[in-house]
Design a protein around this motif. Structure first.
Motif, PDB file in Angstrom:
ATOM      1  N   ALA A  89      -6.380  -1.106  11.624  1.00 57.75           N
ATOM      2  CA  ALA A  89      -5.544  -1.539  10.488  1.00 57.75           C
ATOM      3  C   ALA A  89      -4.126  -0.991  10.615  1.00 57.75           C
ATOM      4  O   ALA A  89      -3.604  -0.897  11.712  1.00 57.75           O
ATOM      5  CB  ALA A  89      -6.189  -1.129   9.190  1.00 57.75           C
ATOM      6  N   HIS A 138     -13.407  -6.186  11.286  1.00 53.47           N
ATOM      7  CA  HIS A 138     -13.213  -7.219  10.257  1.00 53.47           C
ATOM      8  C   HIS A 138     -12.520  -8.434  10.849  1.00 53.47           C
ATOM      9  O   HIS A 138     -12.004  -8.389  11.955  1.00 53.47           O
ATOM     10  CB  HIS A 138     -12.370  -6.659   9.108  1.00 53.47           C
ATOM     11  N   GLY A 186      -0.833   8.516   4.897  1.00 53.77           N
ATOM     12  CA  GLY A 186      -0.870   7.854   6.207  1.00 53.77           C
ATOM     13  C   GLY A 186      -0.012   6.603   6.267  1.00 53.77           C
ATOM     14  O   GLY A 186       0.564   6.291   7.308  1.00 53.77           O
ATOM     15  N   VAL A 187       0.081   5.891   5.143  1.00 58.33           N
ATOM     16  CA  VAL A 187       0.936   4.695   5.131  1.00 58.33           C
ATOM     17  C   VAL A 187       2.370   5.144   5.387  1.00 58.33           C
ATOM     18  O   VAL A 187       3.068   4.621   6.264  1.00 58.33           O
ATOM     19  CB  VAL A 187       0.838   3.960   3.765  1.00 58.33           C
ATOM     20  N   SER A 188       2.801   6.152   4.634  1.00 66.26           N
ATOM     21  CA  SER A 188       4.191   6.612   4.715  1.00 66.26           C
ATOM     22  C   SER A 188       4.565   7.074   6.117  1.00 66.26           C
ATOM     23  O   SER A 188       5.694   6.911   6.557  1.00 66.26           O
ATOM     24  CB  SER A 188       4.410   7.787   3.763  1.00 66.26           C
ATOM     25  N   LEU A 208       2.335   4.054  -2.164  1.00 68.96           N
ATOM     26  CA  LEU A 208       3.586   4.819  -2.165  1.00 68.96           C
ATOM     27  C   LEU A 208       4.116   5.036  -0.758  1.00 68.96           C
ATOM     28  O   LEU A 208       3.345   5.274   0.175  1.00 68.96           O
ATOM     29  CB  LEU A 208       3.348   6.206  -2.769  1.00 68.96           C
ATOM     30  N   GLY A 235      -5.051  10.018   7.131  1.00 75.80           N
ATOM     31  CA  GLY A 235      -5.558  10.286   5.771  1.00 75.80           C
ATOM     32  C   GLY A 235      -4.452  10.230   4.747  1.00 75.80           C
ATOM     33  O   GLY A 235      -3.602   9.322   4.793  1.00 75.80           O
ATOM     34  N   SER A 273      -8.904   1.308   4.159  1.00 74.74           N
ATOM     35  CA  SER A 273      -7.997   2.181   3.376  1.00 74.74           C
ATOM     36  C   SER A 273      -6.621   1.570   3.173  1.00 74.74           C
ATOM     37  O   SER A 273      -5.942   1.855   2.181  1.00 74.74           O
ATOM     38  CB  SER A 273      -7.787   3.517   4.078  1.00 74.74           C
ATOM     39  N   THR A 274      -6.198   0.735   4.123  1.00 79.71           N
ATOM     40  CA  THR A 274      -4.873   0.141   4.025  1.00 79.71           C
ATOM     41  C   THR A 274      -4.728  -0.693   2.751  1.00 79.71           C
ATOM     42  O   THR A 274      -3.635  -0.857   2.222  1.00 79.71           O
ATOM     43  CB  THR A 274      -4.612  -0.706   5.295  1.00 79.71           C
ATOM     44  N   ASN A 309      -5.096   1.857  -1.660  1.00 80.58           N
ATOM     45  CA  ASN A 309      -4.348   3.113  -1.842  1.00 80.58           C
ATOM     46  C   ASN A 309      -3.271   2.965  -2.909  1.00 80.58           C
ATOM     47  O   ASN A 309      -3.135   1.923  -3.540  1.00 80.58           O
ATOM     48  CB  ASN A 309      -3.794   3.603  -0.512  1.00 80.58           C
ATOM     49  N   HIS A 310      -2.479   4.031  -3.028  1.00 84.94           N
ATOM     50  CA  HIS A 310      -1.494   4.090  -4.100  1.00 84.94           C
ATOM     51  C   HIS A 310      -0.234   3.260  -3.829  1.00 84.94           C
ATOM     52  O   HIS A 310       0.607   3.110  -4.700  1.00 84.94           O
ATOM     53  CB  HIS A 310      -1.092   5.567  -4.275  1.00 84.94           C
ATOM     54  N   ASP A 342     -10.978  -4.789  16.004  1.00 88.66           N
ATOM     55  CA  ASP A 342     -11.365  -4.423  14.630  1.00 88.66           C
ATOM     56  C   ASP A 342     -12.643  -5.153  14.242  1.00 88.66           C
ATOM     57  O   ASP A 342     -12.890  -6.279  14.665  1.00 88.66           O
ATOM     58  CB  ASP A 342     -10.268  -4.757  13.619  1.00 88.66           C
ATOM     59  N   LEU A 369      -2.532   1.769  10.861  1.00 81.48           N
ATOM     60  CA  LEU A 369      -2.148   2.740  11.888  1.00 81.48           C
ATOM     61  C   LEU A 369      -2.306   2.150  13.277  1.00 81.48           C
ATOM     62  O   LEU A 369      -1.442   2.313  14.141  1.00 81.48           O
ATOM     63  CB  LEU A 369      -2.969   4.020  11.732  1.00 81.48           C
ATOM     64  N   VAL A 383     -17.147  -1.925  17.330  1.00 85.86           N
ATOM     65  CA  VAL A 383     -17.420  -1.062  18.481  1.00 85.86           C
ATOM     66  C   VAL A 383     -18.685  -0.248  18.196  1.00 85.86           C
ATOM     67  O   VAL A 383     -18.777   0.446  17.177  1.00 85.86           O
ATOM     68  CB  VAL A 383     -16.222  -0.118  18.743  1.00 85.86           C
TER      69      VAL A 383
END
Ligand SMILES: Cc1cc2nc3c(=O)[nH]c(=O)nc-3n(C[C@H](O)[C@H](O)[C@H](O)COP(=O)(O)OP(=O)(O)OC[C@H]3O[C@@H](n4cnc5c(N)ncnc54)[C@H](O)[C@@H]3O)c2cc1C
Lengths: 394, 264
Positions: A2, A25, A354-356, A39, A351, A32-33, A36-37, A23, A4, A181
């Motif tokens: 995803a 999916h 991680g987006v930022s 931010l 974790g 998680s992508t 999340n918040h 992946d 990362l 995998v």
């Protein structure tokens, strides 16, 4: 992978290597992508990360990369600003320390809190109750003022992941979706990656960015040189009627009795309001949305904005998992590393935040791969940072 | 299903398996592992093949420290500003402020501790964290090798099966080596057996190893005068049994099993 995984793939697509993204999916960004918040830590938040950690480094170095990336790839990045409420002297003192870090950091490039020039534009500032009310008219009367971080942004991480994926694809990256995998074998430096769907992919380098499954994938080749625990976060969304009334990310410092939960409310890109995060350590298969968690999120929202009837405007609650390291100390850090005994293999654990940190992650991986002997040269045909090729979804 | 709120023997063994796997994958010298309950009492402790004998009690003490101080040694190191060793005056050296000591938190509560000894401070810490990580894994992480330990586990498992089959009260089991009666394995069965059984079983195992006869035969063999005062581990009641492993392991060790069991 995803967000990362595709960040790394996109970065690598500038070089003369052939890359496949695998992946389980049928699209990118479905774990998680998407939970999340939203931010993007653009300043004040970064000051709260432990100095000297990769967590701080990748986040801080990502700050100037975000606007450029948003411009190249056309995903939404909105500067909403953050308000950290001051309820008493103790809050004020803690924020004062953060504030002075921000001030020092812009003067001293080698300081642990170094924030690249221009990141705090405009700078952090303390606002009194009157200004606070101008900014957030429905804010709790218990807030005496706030530390205002005008730089905090929100985005849609799924859109970011998709844009990165489409750009990577346009630059030659192959996407093998719907491929889970299940086994990896290593002969010397050749990896054979077996999927449940029957594919065998051979590769001389592997970047493991499997989110909450990162440990299980690493164990397949004895490459686990880190430990994680799954940190489950529950978030609650409220409809536009409420979303309209909130314009900043508003949070209070958790007190001992609030631990380990986060108390924050913010608008999202699509005009909804989001509250959370109810946090718990649990099995990663524990995907139940608990009533207790939802009630906590509503209570947090009402604590920050007592006049807004959040309970009547709930749209949905959902959970997401973060891979959390150093759970025993609470000193989470990122892992971006080649294990000592398994060559040509990179483990990635980000974790929280991680987006930022994702824009800098790709550059860090390139640096690591080069150090480990991969000869990366710019692609002959050139790299187009804006090109898009759809059809990533299978 | 959410993660457990207590550490059973099975969970503790699962955590140790994961730690062994981590230690082997990362080429850490053989050492010892301990998982204790919230009172700091052993649930399971094991020593890898060729692990230094002294690591066993260090691992237990690290786990005890994490459980009773309710925090990890890494944090203690920081909050005591490197002066943590001074606290030891109080605990006769048991408080171990060396990394490799990690509390187990579940439902916002410390429910036990994990200790590893045998590697560098960083390695010990990473291994103890691997134990914590396994607590939050639904699957079981297996390892290869450790033939001696595996053989001894089978003996302990046979003893546990016997206790269950015969509906005896839960026991504590210790298996020690022949050199110094140093433990290789301690298991405490679930079901509320008092933690005093741990030391009782360890003493019987030591006695049987030291004299190479069952613990209750020591008096016949060497006379009663060897008794009290000579060595505080010496216990001449039944429950310590010497045995020899077959084939490849026989020259390495004369392990002894010490049980503390009471009929219902
Ligand atoms: C509640 C919550 C709030 C958060 N808030 C923020 C925030 O405000 N700002 C911020 O920066 N970060 C935040 N984060 C963290 C952020 O969401 C993550 O760091 C980031 O999304 C991680 O991206 P990823 O690509 O590693 O993970 P994921 O999106 O989980 O991707 C992992 C991918 O690996 C694939 N995969 C796993 N196993 C296999 C397999 N066996 N075979 C094939 N594919 C596999 C999965 O299908 C998945 O697509 C938050 C996280 C949570 C849970």
């Amino acid at each position: 992978m995803a967000l990362l995984g595709v960040s790394v793939a996109r970065e690598l697509s500038q070089y003369n290597v052939s890359i496949a993204v695998i992946d389980r999916h049928n699209d990118v960004g479905l774990e998680s992508t998407t939970t999340n918040h939203n931010l993007v830590c653009q300043g004040g938040d970064s000051l709260t990360f432990r100095p000297g950690t990769l967590h701080a480094e990748l986040n801080v170095k990502s700050i100037p990369l975000w606007p450029k990336l948003a411009d190249e790839l056309g995903f939404p990045l909105r500067r909403i600003g953050g308000l950290w409420l001051i309820r008493d002297k103790a809050d004020f003192r803690r924020y004062l320390r953060l504030y002075s870090r921000a001030f020092k950091s812009s003067l001293e490039p080698n300081a642990p809190y170094y924030i690249p020039e221009g990141s705090f534009q405009p700078p952090l500032e303390f606002v009194d109750r009157k200004r606070l009310l101008d900014m957030e008219p429905y804010i709790t009367p218990s807030a005496l003022g706030a530390l205002h971080d005008p730089n905090l942004c929100i985005t849609d991480p799924v859109k970011v992941a998709k844009a990165l994926a489409e750009n990577a694809r346009a630059n030659g990256v192959e996407f093998l979706l719907n491929q889970e995998v299940v086994r990896i074998e290593r002969q010397g430096i050749t990896y054979s990656i077996y999927t449940r769907q029957g594919l065998v992919i051979k590769s001389t380098f592997v970047v493991n960015a499997a989110g909450i499954e990162v440990d299980r994938i690493a164990e397949m080749v004895g490459a686990r040189n880190f430990s994680i625990v799954p940190l489950k976060g529950t978030l609650t969304d409220f409809d536009e009627e409420v979303g309209r009334l909130i314009s900043h990310e508003v949070h209070v410092l958790p007190r001992i009795e609030d631990m380990p939960h986060v108390k924050a409310v913010l608008p999202n890109i699509y005009g909804l309001a989001r509250s959370g995060i109810y946090l718990e350590l649990t099995y990663r298969s524990d995907r139940v949305v608990r009533e207790e968690a939802v009630n906590h999120n509503i209570k947090v929202a009402k604590e920050l904005f007592p006049e807004i009837p959040f309970e009547k405007h709930v749209v949905k609650s959902f959970i997401g998992f973060m891979a959390y390291t150093n759970a025993d100390t609470g000193w989470h850090d990122f892992v971006v590393d080649i294990p000592d005994y398994v060559p040509n293999w990179v483990n990635i654990v980000l974790g929280p935040a991680g987006v930022s940190a994702s824009p800098m992650l790709g550059k860090k991986v390139v640096e690591l791969l080069m150090q480990s002997g991969l000869r990366l040269e710019p692609k002959r045909g050139g790299f187009d940072p804006r090109a898009r090729r759809g059809g990533v979804q299978s | 299903m959410s993660a457990p709120r207590t550490i059973t023997l099975d969970v503790a063994r699962k955590m140790i398996d994961a730690m062994i796997r981590y230690a082997r994958d990362n080429r850490v010298l053989p050492g010892s592992f301990a998982v204790v309950d919230e009172g700091g009492h052993v649930i399971a402790a094991e020593r890898r093949d060729n692990g230094l004998p002294a690591t066993f009690d260090i691992a237990i003490d690290k786990a005890w420290t994490a459980a009773t101080m309710k925090t990890s040694a890494r944090v203690l190191e920081v909050i005591t500003r490197g002066q943590g060793w001074r606290l030891n005056v109080k605990y006769g050296g048991r408080l171990t402020i060396i990394p490799g000591s990690v509390p187990v938190v579940s439902g916002n509560k410390v429910i036990g501790g994990i200790g590893h000894s045998g590697g560098s401070a960083e390695e010990d810490e990473a291994i103890a964290q691997a134990g914590l990580s396994a607590f939050y894994r639904e699957d079981h992480i297996d390892f290869t090798g450790e033939d001696m330990l595996r053989s001894l586990r089978r003996i302990a498992d046979a003893a546990i099966s016997h206790v269950i089959e015969k509906k005896l009260r839960p026991v504590a089991i210790t298996i020690v080596d022949e050199w110094g009666g140093w433990p290789v394995l301690i298991y405490r069965m679930d079901g509320g057996g008092p933690y005093g059984y741990i030391e009782a079983s360890r003493d019987r195992a030591w006695t049987a190893a030291a004299f190479r006869v069952p613990s209750d035969a020591v008096v016949n063999e060497v006379g009663i005068n060897y008794g009290v005062g000579w060595n505080e581990r010496l216990t001449v009641t039944a429950g310590g049994v010497p045995f020899r492993l077959q084939a490849q392991c026989s020259q390495w060790v004369l392990p002894v099993i010490g049980l503390r069991m009471i009929r219902k």
